[in-house]
Design an enzyme around this catalytic site. Structure first.
Site, mmCIF file in Angstrom:
data_model
loop_
_atom_site.group_PDB
_atom_site.id
_atom_site.type_symbol
_atom_site.label_atom_id
_atom_site.label_comp_id
_atom_site.label_asym_id
_atom_site.label_seq_id
_atom_site.Cartn_x
_atom_site.Cartn_y
_atom_site.Cartn_z
ATOM 1 N N VAL A 79 1.933 -8.630 -8.610
ATOM 2 C CA VAL A 79 2.112 -8.212 -10.002
ATOM 3 C C VAL A 79 3.023 -9.246 -10.662
ATOM 4 O O VAL A 79 4.031 -9.664 -10.075
ATOM 5 C CB VAL A 79 2.753 -6.797 -10.061
ATOM 6 C CG1 VAL A 79 3.078 -6.411 -11.505
ATOM 7 C CG2 VAL A 79 1.830 -5.764 -9.424
ATOM 8 N N ARG A 86 6.614 -0.820 -12.957
ATOM 9 C CA ARG A 86 5.972 0.050 -13.955
ATOM 10 C C ARG A 86 4.793 0.791 -13.352
ATOM 11 O O ARG A 86 3.963 1.338 -14.071
ATOM 12 C CB ARG A 86 5.453 -0.769 -15.135
ATOM 13 C CG ARG A 86 6.531 -1.535 -15.855
ATOM 14 C CD ARG A 86 5.921 -2.235 -17.039
ATOM 15 N NE ARG A 86 6.864 -3.142 -17.653
ATOM 16 C CZ ARG A 86 6.640 -3.776 -18.796
ATOM 17 N NH1 ARG A 86 5.511 -3.579 -19.427
ATOM 18 N NH2 ARG A 86 7.532 -4.596 -19.288
ATOM 19 N N GLY A 87 4.659 0.735 -12.039
ATOM 20 C CA GLY A 87 3.573 1.452 -11.396
ATOM 21 C C GLY A 87 2.281 0.654 -11.266
ATOM 22 O O GLY A 87 1.264 1.198 -10.825
ATOM 23 N N GLY A 89 1.579 -2.113 -9.308
ATOM 24 C CA GLY A 89 1.258 -2.367 -7.901
ATOM 25 C C GLY A 89 0.787 -1.092 -7.208
ATOM 26 O O GLY A 89 -0.195 -1.100 -6.451
ATOM 27 N N GLU A 111 -0.187 -7.366 6.568
ATOM 28 C CA GLU A 111 1.035 -7.980 7.050
ATOM 29 C C GLU A 111 1.821 -8.539 5.879
ATOM 30 O O GLU A 111 1.240 -8.888 4.844
ATOM 31 C CB GLU A 111 0.773 -9.057 8.096
ATOM 32 C CG GLU A 111 -0.050 -10.206 7.641
ATOM 33 C CD GLU A 111 -1.308 -10.380 8.490
ATOM 34 O OE1 GLU A 111 -2.172 -11.113 8.037
ATOM 35 O OE2 GLU A 111 -1.414 -9.773 9.570
ATOM 36 N N TYR A 123 4.360 0.097 0.505
ATOM 37 C CA TYR A 123 3.401 0.445 1.555
ATOM 38 C C TYR A 123 3.859 1.683 2.336
ATOM 39 O O TYR A 123 3.047 2.532 2.704
ATOM 40 C CB TYR A 123 3.188 -0.746 2.487
ATOM 41 C CG TYR A 123 2.532 -1.922 1.798
ATOM 42 C CD1 TYR A 123 1.393 -1.755 1.018
ATOM 43 C CD2 TYR A 123 3.053 -3.213 1.919
ATOM 44 C CE1 TYR A 123 0.791 -2.821 0.368
ATOM 45 C CE2 TYR A 123 2.458 -4.294 1.280
ATOM 46 C CZ TYR A 123 1.331 -4.091 0.510
ATOM 47 O OH TYR A 123 0.728 -5.148 -0.131
HETATM 48 C C1 LIG Z 1 5.309 -5.660 -4.282
HETATM 49 C C2 LIG Z 1 4.829 -5.597 -5.724
HETATM 50 C C3 LIG Z 1 3.318 -5.800 -5.769
HETATM 51 C C4 LIG Z 1 5.144 -4.208 -6.287
HETATM 52 O O1 LIG Z 1 4.534 -4.099 -7.574
HETATM 53 P P1 LIG Z 1 5.169 -3.210 -8.733
HETATM 54 O O2 LIG Z 1 4.127 -3.027 -9.766
HETATM 55 O O3 LIG Z 1 6.457 -3.775 -9.183
HETATM 56 O O4 LIG Z 1 5.462 -1.851 -7.958
HETATM 57 P P2 LIG Z 1 5.465 -0.375 -8.563
HETATM 58 O O5 LIG Z 1 6.177 -0.351 -9.869
HETATM 59 O O6 LIG Z 1 4.086 0.153 -8.535
HETATM 60 O O7 LIG Z 1 6.365 0.376 -7.501
HETATM 61 C C5 LIG Z 1 5.801 1.243 -6.531
HETATM 62 C C6 LIG Z 1 6.778 1.427 -5.403
HETATM 63 O O8 LIG Z 1 7.053 0.192 -4.757
HETATM 64 C C7 LIG Z 1 8.420 0.146 -4.321
HETATM 65 N N1 LIG Z 1 9.099 -0.921 -5.050
HETATM 66 C C8 LIG Z 1 8.548 -1.712 -6.007
HETATM 67 N N2 LIG Z 1 9.446 -2.631 -6.416
HETATM 68 C C9 LIG Z 1 10.565 -2.428 -5.692
HETATM 69 C C10 LIG Z 1 11.826 -3.079 -5.659
HETATM 70 N N3 LIG Z 1 12.115 -4.131 -6.456
HETATM 71 N N4 LIG Z 1 12.745 -2.617 -4.776
HETATM 72 C C11 LIG Z 1 12.473 -1.595 -3.968
HETATM 73 N N5 LIG Z 1 11.284 -0.915 -3.958
HETATM 74 C C12 LIG Z 1 10.349 -1.341 -4.821
HETATM 75 C C13 LIG Z 1 8.977 1.501 -4.638
HETATM 76 O O9 LIG Z 1 8.742 2.341 -3.520
HETATM 77 C C14 LIG Z 1 8.125 1.942 -5.822
HETATM 78 O O10 LIG Z 1 8.067 3.337 -5.940
HETATM 79 P P3 LIG Z 1 9.132 4.090 -6.911
HETATM 80 O O11 LIG Z 1 8.886 3.553 -8.271
HETATM 81 O O12 LIG Z 1 8.765 5.531 -6.756
HETATM 82 O O13 LIG Z 1 10.501 3.732 -6.393
HETATM 83 C C15 LIG Z 1 5.552 -6.655 -6.607
HETATM 84 O O14 LIG Z 1 6.938 -6.570 -6.381
HETATM 85 C C16 LIG Z 1 5.098 -8.087 -6.342
HETATM 86 O O15 LIG Z 1 4.098 -8.546 -6.890
HETATM 87 N N6 LIG Z 1 5.861 -8.829 -5.518
HETATM 88 C C17 LIG Z 1 5.534 -10.248 -5.251
HETATM 89 C C18 LIG Z 1 4.262 -10.394 -4.461
HETATM 90 C C19 LIG Z 1 4.329 -9.590 -3.185
HETATM 91 O O16 LIG Z 1 5.343 -9.546 -2.499
HETATM 92 N N7 LIG Z 1 3.183 -8.964 -2.834
HETATM 93 C C20 LIG Z 1 3.062 -8.178 -1.636
HETATM 94 C C21 LIG Z 1 2.658 -9.069 -0.522
HETATM 95 S S1 LIG Z 1 2.350 -8.111 0.927
#
Ligand SMILES: CC(C)(COP(=O)(O)OP(=O)(O)OC[C@H]1O[C@@H](n2cnc3c(N)ncnc32)[C@H](O)[C@@H]1OP(=O)(O)O)[C@@H](O)C(=O)NCCC(=O)NCCS
Length: 173
Positions: A79, A86-87, A89, A111, A123
């Protein structure tokens, strides 16, 4: 509320025309980003599911899963940094898991870097549990990979239907 912020958000299958934006997100997120050819391969594979989350003409994030022998492998999820927490991912992951269940998948695996707390939390929220460590799996920087597994039949997955994240999020295709 997440649902209000996501009101215009659309999930739809990735298209070639999304790839410039997808590649920009990929490059910003990973030190060894996928090449365009890797995305193209999955885009046209019948065993892959490639989805984007879009707001208007902007790609906010994407997910890619691969279905093989009754299993889902989550290959890629990212994301854009300005749209995190913002939900988005979670919405993408939820869609892919739903698609896998419909295809009769029994397990899902993936992984990730052990230091990736955000992804680990996401996850785990959906029932994935650490199963093994792959030593020095990643480069730049060198780091172990955590292999995670989720069993669709174990009932360990939270019921996403009870979550508010999807309000206002439209799935196409
Ligand atoms: C991992 C990633 C996809 C999460 O996307 P996102 O849209 O920000 O996540 P969401 O807003 O949907 O959050 C869902 C849940 O993820 C976890 N989470 C997301 N960001 C987090 C943060 N910065 N710290 C801790 N938990 C987090 C929480 O459990 C969250 O649930 P909650 O809102 O009830 O606490 C995003 O951080 C990203 O793109 N990271 C870089 C790329 C990456 O690492 N991809 C995964 C490779 S395996």
């Amino acid at each position: 509320m997440k649902s209000r912020r996501n009101r215009e958000l659309v999930l739809r299958p990735m298209r070639e025309s999304d790839l410039d934006q997808v590649l920009a997100i990929e490059a910003a997120c990973f030190s060894n980003p996928w090449l365009r050819t890797s995305f193209l391969f999955d885009l046209y594979s019948e065993d892959s599911c490639c989805m984007v989350a879009r707001l208007g003409n902007e790609v906010l994030g994407f997910i890619i899963g691969w279905f093989v022998l009754g299993e889902l492998h989550v290959l890629n999820l990212a994301v854009g940094s300005q749209y995190r927490r913002r939900g988005v991912g979670e919405g993408l992951l939820k869609f892919l898991l739903g698609r896998a269940e419909k295809r009769g998948c029994r397990r899902a695996t993936l992984e990730l870097r052990g230091s990736n707390e955000a992804a680990l939390n996401l996850y785990e929220k959906y029932g994935f549990r650490p199963m093994a460590i792959r030593r020095a799996y990643y480069q730049q920087p060198v780091e172990d990979a955590v292999l995670m597994l989720m069993d669709f039949r174990a009932g360990s997955r939270r019921d996403p239907a009870g979550m508010e994240v999807q309000d206002g999020m439209v799935s196409e295709g």
